[in-house]
Scaffold this active site. Structure first.
Site, PDB file in Angstrom:
ATOM      1  N   GLU A 126      34.306   6.312  -8.511  1.00 27.15           N
ATOM      2  CA  GLU A 126      34.980   6.661  -9.779  1.00 27.15           C
ATOM      3  C   GLU A 126      36.265   7.285  -9.959  1.00 27.15           C
ATOM      4  O   GLU A 126      36.857   7.574 -10.675  1.00 27.15           O
ATOM      5  CB  GLU A 126      34.007   6.974 -10.646  1.00 27.15           C
ATOM      6  CG  GLU A 126      32.617   6.397 -11.183  1.00 27.15           C
ATOM      7  CD  GLU A 126      31.757   7.164 -11.909  1.00 27.15           C
ATOM      8  OE1 GLU A 126      30.764   6.352 -12.408  1.00 27.15           O
ATOM      9  OE2 GLU A 126      31.914   8.339 -11.953  1.00 27.15           O
ATOM     10  N   THR A 127      36.385   8.154  -8.747  1.00 29.38           N
ATOM     11  CA  THR A 127      37.355   9.212  -8.610  1.00 29.38           C
ATOM     12  C   THR A 127      38.390   8.749  -7.540  1.00 29.38           C
ATOM     13  O   THR A 127      38.207   7.838  -6.837  1.00 29.38           O
ATOM     14  CB  THR A 127      36.685  10.330  -8.321  1.00 29.38           C
ATOM     15  OG1 THR A 127      36.219  10.419  -6.928  1.00 29.38           O
ATOM     16  CG2 THR A 127      35.482  10.690  -9.189  1.00 29.38           C
ATOM     17  N   ILE A 169      34.160   2.891   0.292  1.00 27.83           N
ATOM     18  CA  ILE A 169      34.251   2.238  -0.701  1.00 27.83           C
ATOM     19  C   ILE A 169      34.728   2.885  -2.077  1.00 27.83           C
ATOM     20  O   ILE A 169      34.174   4.080  -2.227  1.00 27.83           O
ATOM     21  CB  ILE A 169      32.885   1.368  -1.096  1.00 27.83           C
ATOM     22  CG1 ILE A 169      32.709   0.630   0.308  1.00 27.83           C
ATOM     23  CG2 ILE A 169      32.966   0.547  -2.380  1.00 27.83           C
ATOM     24  CD1 ILE A 169      31.043  -0.082   0.161  1.00 27.83           C
ATOM     25  N   PHE A 193      41.145   2.427  14.767  1.00 25.07           N
ATOM     26  CA  PHE A 193      40.688   2.609  13.464  1.00 25.07           C
ATOM     27  C   PHE A 193      39.983   1.487  12.877  1.00 25.07           C
ATOM     28  O   PHE A 193      40.564   0.377  12.513  1.00 25.07           O
ATOM     29  CB  PHE A 193      42.153   2.757  12.743  1.00 25.07           C
ATOM     30  CG  PHE A 193      41.848   3.044  11.195  1.00 25.07           C
ATOM     31  CD1 PHE A 193      41.927   2.115  10.386  1.00 25.07           C
ATOM     32  CD2 PHE A 193      41.558   4.464  10.592  1.00 25.07           C
ATOM     33  CE1 PHE A 193      41.719   2.197   8.871  1.00 25.07           C
ATOM     34  CE2 PHE A 193      41.377   4.513   9.350  1.00 25.07           C
ATOM     35  CZ  PHE A 193      41.496   3.493   8.259  1.00 25.07           C
ATOM     36  N   GLU A 235      34.242  12.566   9.035  1.00 25.22           N
ATOM     37  CA  GLU A 235      33.786  13.164  10.136  1.00 25.22           C
ATOM     38  C   GLU A 235      34.099  12.354  11.527  1.00 25.22           C
ATOM     39  O   GLU A 235      33.674  12.819  12.673  1.00 25.22           O
ATOM     40  CB  GLU A 235      32.228  13.490  10.009  1.00 25.22           C
ATOM     41  CG  GLU A 235      32.023  14.548   9.426  1.00 25.22           C
ATOM     42  CD  GLU A 235      32.092  14.262   7.820  1.00 25.22           C
ATOM     43  OE1 GLU A 235      31.649  13.237   7.326  1.00 25.22           O
ATOM     44  OE2 GLU A 235      32.679  15.135   6.981  1.00 25.22           O
ATOM     45  N   HIS A 274      38.620  10.422  -4.839  1.00 21.89           N
ATOM     46  CA  HIS A 274      38.124  10.912  -3.520  1.00 21.89           C
ATOM     47  C   HIS A 274      38.467   9.981  -2.685  1.00 21.89           C
ATOM     48  O   HIS A 274      38.803  10.087  -1.254  1.00 21.89           O
ATOM     49  CB  HIS A 274      36.540  11.145  -3.668  1.00 21.89           C
ATOM     50  CG  HIS A 274      35.942  11.936  -2.359  1.00 21.89           C
ATOM     51  ND1 HIS A 274      34.987  11.503  -1.834  1.00 21.89           N
ATOM     52  CD2 HIS A 274      36.311  12.942  -1.850  1.00 21.89           C
ATOM     53  CE1 HIS A 274      34.531  12.445  -0.770  1.00 21.89           C
ATOM     54  NE2 HIS A 274      35.618  13.266  -1.040  1.00 21.89           N
ATOM     55  N   TRP A 331      27.724   6.753   6.110  1.00 21.85           N
ATOM     56  CA  TRP A 331      27.753   6.173   4.882  1.00 21.85           C
ATOM     57  C   TRP A 331      28.009   4.711   4.921  1.00 21.85           C
ATOM     58  O   TRP A 331      28.509   4.259   5.882  1.00 21.85           O
ATOM     59  CB  TRP A 331      28.838   6.777   4.336  1.00 21.85           C
ATOM     60  CG  TRP A 331      28.831   8.145   3.386  1.00 21.85           C
ATOM     61  CD1 TRP A 331      28.648   9.516   3.648  1.00 21.85           C
ATOM     62  CD2 TRP A 331      29.059   8.121   1.909  1.00 21.85           C
ATOM     63  NE1 TRP A 331      28.733  10.232   2.529  1.00 21.85           N
ATOM     64  CE2 TRP A 331      28.777   9.398   1.440  1.00 21.85           C
ATOM     65  CE3 TRP A 331      29.426   6.898   1.041  1.00 21.85           C
ATOM     66  CZ2 TRP A 331      28.852   9.819   0.307  1.00 21.85           C
ATOM     67  CZ3 TRP A 331      29.319   7.403  -0.122  1.00 21.85           C
ATOM     68  CH2 TRP A 331      29.270   8.735  -0.588  1.00 21.85           C
ATOM     69  N   SER A 353      33.099   8.812   7.032  1.00 21.36           N
ATOM     70  CA  SER A 353      34.352   8.468   7.803  1.00 21.36           C
ATOM     71  C   SER A 353      35.014   9.781   8.131  1.00 21.36           C
ATOM     72  O   SER A 353      35.698   9.645   8.888  1.00 21.36           O
ATOM     73  CB  SER A 353      34.707   7.385   6.892  1.00 21.36           C
ATOM     74  OG  SER A 353      34.049   6.041   6.895  1.00 21.36           O
ATOM     75  N   ARG A 365      33.823  -8.430   5.372  1.00 18.26           N
ATOM     76  CA  ARG A 365      34.553  -7.839   6.733  1.00 18.26           C
ATOM     77  C   ARG A 365      33.693  -7.390   7.789  1.00 18.26           C
ATOM     78  O   ARG A 365      34.161  -6.618   8.721  1.00 18.26           O
ATOM     79  CB  ARG A 365      35.858  -6.976   6.332  1.00 18.26           C
ATOM     80  CG  ARG A 365      36.781  -7.694   5.644  1.00 18.26           C
ATOM     81  CD  ARG A 365      37.682  -6.900   4.841  1.00 18.26           C
ATOM     82  NE  ARG A 365      38.756  -7.673   4.177  1.00 18.26           N
ATOM     83  CZ  ARG A 365      38.677  -8.251   3.001  1.00 18.26           C
ATOM     84  NH1 ARG A 365      37.155  -8.290   2.438  1.00 18.26           N
ATOM     85  NH2 ARG A 365      39.585  -9.086   2.462  1.00 18.26           N
TER      86      ARG A 365
END
Ligand SMILES: Nc1c(NC[C@H](O)[C@H](O)[C@H](O)CO)[nH]c(=O)[nH]c1=O
Ligand SMILES: CC(=O)[C@@H](O)COP(=O)(O)O
Length: 166
Positions: free
Chosen positions: A94-95, A91, A122, A67, A97, A31, A65, A136
């Site tokens: 809208e939700t 990132i 991490f 996984e 999640h 992703w 991420s 970043r």
């Protein structure tokens, strides 16, 4: 803001141990691949810069991420790896999640580290937007991949130093 003008990857003020003796796993989320690819490049080059051997770096990709948790767990079960660097970029959409993924990954990777008694790093960006992520991943705020690699070297060297004691 704390990071306003700071390069978060400036490690000139610290000493980094020799990375050569150790075996590194790197798990990279697909992703936001442009960003995670830049994180990976930073991490890989940082390991090499500090003496890691190419033959001692084992790289695998996972879909997202979330996984990274399973990827780190599977990697640590095999290959006699000393530490795993987990790279991802989450990132905000809208939700909610985003919230669930970020919390799950942070908690999950902590649990994997404790389960295997090995450092799990991490290296996951959790940003409001894409620009913050690019900043970043080799931009004005440095590269989280560099930081993750140096953290891995320091932690695996610390574990090696303490091994005879614990
Ligand atoms: N939205 C993002 C995701 N979402 C996917 C999850 O990580 C996971 O793959 C899915 O829920 C199936 O288990 N992943 C990222 O790495 N970054 C995102 O922005
Ligand atoms: C972090 C995510 O999973 C997120 O990017 C998905 O976007 P949305 O919340 O709009 O479905």
């Amino acid at each position: 803001m704390a990071t306003q003008l700071k390069n978060l990857s400036d490690f000139s003020h610290t000493t980094v141990p020799n990375a050569a003796p150790y075996r590194y796993g790197i798990v990279v989320a697909e992703w936001n691949a442009k960003i995670t690819g830049a994180l990976y490049e930073g991490a890989y080059q940082s390991l090499i810069k500090h003496g890691a051997q190419e033959s001692q770096i084992y790289t695998y990709s996972v879909p997202g991420s979330f996984e990274l948790i399973s990827g780190a767990d599977i990697l640590l079960k095999s290959n006699n790896i000393d530490t795993v660097i987990c790279l991802g970029c989450v990132i905000q959409g809208e939700t909610r999640h985003f919230d669930f993924i970020c919390q799950a990954v942070a908690t999950g990777l902590s649990n994997v580290a404790l389960k295997h008694e090995k450092p799990v790093i991490f290296g996951v960006l959790t940003t409001d937007n894409e620009q913050q992520a690019f900043d970043r991943a080799g931009g004005k705020h440095g590269n989280k991949g560099d930081e993750a690699a140096i953290t891995a070297i320091k932690m695996v060297d610390l574990a090696n130093q303490l091994k005879p004691i614990i």
